[in-house]
Design a protein around this motif. Structure first.
Motif, mmCIF file in Angstrom:
data_model
loop_
_atom_site.group_PDB
_atom_site.id
_atom_site.type_symbol
_atom_site.label_atom_id
_atom_site.label_comp_id
_atom_site.label_asym_id
_atom_site.label_seq_id
_atom_site.Cartn_x
_atom_site.Cartn_y
_atom_site.Cartn_z
ATOM 1 N N GLN A 54 45.547 -48.383 7.038
ATOM 2 C CA GLN A 54 45.581 -46.780 7.519
ATOM 3 C C GLN A 54 45.037 -45.982 5.565
ATOM 4 O O GLN A 54 45.678 -45.824 4.939
ATOM 5 N N HIS A 55 44.375 -44.648 6.367
ATOM 6 C CA HIS A 55 44.220 -43.933 4.403
ATOM 7 C C HIS A 55 45.737 -43.338 3.989
ATOM 8 O O HIS A 55 46.282 -42.970 4.362
ATOM 9 N N THR A 56 46.151 -43.676 2.849
ATOM 10 C CA THR A 56 47.705 -43.482 1.986
ATOM 11 C C THR A 56 48.682 -43.695 1.889
ATOM 12 O O THR A 56 49.364 -43.863 2.236
ATOM 13 N N VAL A 94 49.135 -35.568 4.009
ATOM 14 C CA VAL A 94 49.197 -34.047 4.129
ATOM 15 C C VAL A 94 47.974 -33.658 2.798
ATOM 16 O O VAL A 94 47.152 -33.453 2.809
ATOM 17 N N ALA A 95 48.243 -34.457 1.845
ATOM 18 C CA ALA A 95 46.975 -34.135 0.241
ATOM 19 C C ALA A 95 46.102 -35.295 1.204
ATOM 20 O O ALA A 95 44.640 -34.293 0.295
ATOM 21 N N HIS A 96 45.960 -36.019 1.212
ATOM 22 C CA HIS A 96 45.006 -36.611 1.367
ATOM 23 C C HIS A 96 44.017 -35.691 2.766
ATOM 24 O O HIS A 96 42.986 -35.329 2.342
ATOM 25 N N VAL A 97 44.371 -35.557 4.009
ATOM 26 C CA VAL A 97 44.565 -34.582 4.639
ATOM 27 C C VAL A 97 43.569 -33.149 3.611
ATOM 28 O O VAL A 97 42.057 -32.556 4.346
ATOM 29 N N ALA A 98 44.292 -33.254 3.139
ATOM 30 C CA ALA A 98 43.591 -31.353 2.268
ATOM 31 C C ALA A 98 42.455 -31.487 1.520
ATOM 32 O O ALA A 98 41.579 -30.517 1.303
ATOM 33 N N ALA A 100 40.174 -33.829 2.059
ATOM 34 C CA ALA A 100 39.252 -34.005 2.958
ATOM 35 C C ALA A 100 38.753 -33.258 3.435
ATOM 36 O O ALA A 100 37.582 -33.390 3.068
ATOM 37 N N LEU A 101 39.830 -32.122 3.335
ATOM 38 C CA LEU A 101 38.561 -31.033 4.391
ATOM 39 C C LEU A 101 39.460 -29.755 3.118
ATOM 40 O O LEU A 101 38.938 -28.707 3.898
ATOM 41 N N GLY A 102 39.156 -29.819 2.011
ATOM 42 C CA GLY A 102 38.670 -29.132 1.661
ATOM 43 C C GLY A 102 39.366 -27.873 1.560
ATOM 44 O O GLY A 102 39.166 -26.442 0.932
ATOM 45 N N VAL A 103 40.300 -27.804 1.145
ATOM 46 C CA VAL A 103 41.719 -26.860 1.793
ATOM 47 C C VAL A 103 43.480 -26.898 0.487
ATOM 48 O O VAL A 103 42.906 -27.850 0.157
ATOM 49 N N ARG A 104 43.546 -26.441 -0.521
ATOM 50 C CA ARG A 104 45.248 -26.465 -0.922
ATOM 51 C C ARG A 104 46.308 -27.149 -0.167
ATOM 52 O O ARG A 104 46.722 -26.520 0.801
ATOM 53 N N GLY A 120 51.129 -41.283 -6.713
ATOM 54 C CA GLY A 120 50.358 -40.610 -5.241
ATOM 55 C C GLY A 120 49.892 -38.971 -5.009
ATOM 56 O O GLY A 120 48.573 -39.117 -4.749
ATOM 57 N N LEU A 121 51.127 -38.256 -4.964
ATOM 58 C CA LEU A 121 50.074 -37.108 -4.234
ATOM 59 C C LEU A 121 49.734 -36.112 -5.260
ATOM 60 O O LEU A 121 48.578 -35.466 -5.140
ATOM 61 N N ARG A 122 50.036 -37.264 -7.258
ATOM 62 C CA ARG A 122 49.834 -35.987 -7.817
ATOM 63 C C ARG A 122 48.169 -36.418 -7.830
ATOM 64 O O ARG A 122 47.318 -35.467 -7.993
ATOM 65 N N ALA A 123 48.306 -37.618 -7.394
ATOM 66 C CA ALA A 123 46.757 -38.427 -8.243
ATOM 67 C C ALA A 123 45.232 -37.762 -6.985
ATOM 68 O O ALA A 123 44.192 -37.335 -6.919
ATOM 69 N N LEU A 124 46.926 -36.983 -6.025
ATOM 70 C CA LEU A 124 45.116 -36.604 -4.873
ATOM 71 C C LEU A 124 44.872 -35.179 -4.629
ATOM 72 O O LEU A 124 44.687 -34.523 -3.837
#
Length: 321
Positions: A54-56, A94-98, A100-104, A120-124
């Motif tokens: 799955q993603h991430t 959550v970082a990936h979702v944010a 992908a959807l353009g939110v902080r 990985g979190l920082r890379a996202l």
């Protein structure tokens, strides 16, 4: 933190349930955002649902997308974006979702979190704060920050939209296999096991698998409600909730879900087997459900068709051999 085994919720607090209808709505909402992950026939009667693809690298994006998209539909997504506490996988989701959807996104993680996951979190693009030695302490810090900023909280396992999103794993599994007898699911805070239980709606047995060192659901079922437990062992970074979620307890106890415990040694060996036999990369939490089969914590009946959810793959590849 409270003493081991102490109740830390109001006895009269109502349980929130999640139903198959909630899971089906989640599936429609996140279609096109989350991947449909493959099922591998590992051997006759044994199927592996590979959520590590799955993603991430884990199932967690399902619940994350459902929570944020539901808030957006309701006009409740704040300008401050989203905030979450995580052992690592939920934060990555959550970082990936944010992104992908353009939110902080702002993510709080305990100090035991894997360096691979923190990187990985920082890379996202998420803002990352490491605090506390376990998930519960990181959660307390994130809740305080959310109150200050007004950001949308995305709980790792104890929100209806999150649980319903995770349950889409179960719906996919039924569609891909035509049905199984039993599904083995690793448990930390219980969002995945609750979602899968709701999705299956009695169409298959669900067995919860927990490390002996983090028996959140096992203790709750024995004591009649969520209790705090100590957290340690190889699965602590991903299964390190100090108590089972209220939703998970309500759904699994009502459905008669069985909890079995596995040793850290069994988890380590199952992880090695996943790599050696099928070239499936799994973190320790991802291997926990298979460990129940391999150590005899769960023994299938002759001819029983068993599916194992391999729930995460966020690990250092150098440690797989």
């Amino acid at each position: 933190m409270g003493e081991r085994g102490s109740r830390d919720v109001d006895e009269g607090e109502p349980l929130v349930s999640v139903t198959v209808d909630d899971v089906e709505r989640a599936a429609a909402r996140i279609a096109g955002h989350a991947r449909r992950t493959p099922v591998l026939e590992a051997s006759p009667g044994l199927l592996l649902k590979l959520e590590g693809t799955q993603h991430t690298g884990s199932f967690k994006v399902r619940g994350g997308f459902n929570r944020v998209l539901a808030a957006r539909e309701a006009g409740e997504l704040p300008e401050a974006g989203v905030i979450a506490a995580s052992g690592g996988n939920h934060g990555l989701a959550v970082a990936h979702v944010a992104r992908a959807l353009g939110v902080r996104a702002e993510i709080f993680v305990p100090t035991v979190s894997s360096p691979v996951k923190v990187a990985g979190l920082r890379a996202l693009g998420a803002q990352v704060t490491q605090t506390g030695s376990i998930y519960a302490e990181a959660y307390e810090a994130s809740a305080k920050r959310a109150a200050e900023t007004g950001a949308l909280e995305i709980h790792a396992y104890d929100q209806p939209e999150v649980v319903a999103g995770q349950g889409t794993v179960g719906l996919e599994l039924l569609a891909q296999t035509g049905g199984v007898d039993t599904v083995l699911v690793a448990v930390g805070g219980g969002g995945l096991v609750a979602g899968v239980t709701a999705a299956l709606g009695g169409r298959a047995r669900v067995v919860a698998v927990e490390p002996e060192l983090i028996p959140t659901l096992n203790r709750a079922l024995a004591e009649g409600g969520p209790v705090r437990v100590e957290v340690s062992g190889v699965g602590a970074d991903a299964l390190g909730a100090s108590r089972i979620g209220r939703i998970a307890y309500g759904v699994t106890s009502a459905a008669g879900v069985e909890s079995v415990l596995v040793t850290d040694e069994a988890i380590v060996e199952a992880r090695r087997e996943l790599w050696r036999s099928w070239r499936v990369a799994a973190e320790h939490a991802g291997a926990a459900a298979l460990a129940a089969l391999r150590c005899g914590a769960y023994v299938p009946a002759p001819g029983e068709r068993v599916a194992v959810v391999v729930c995460g793959a966020n690990t250092d590849p150098a440690t797989l051999a």
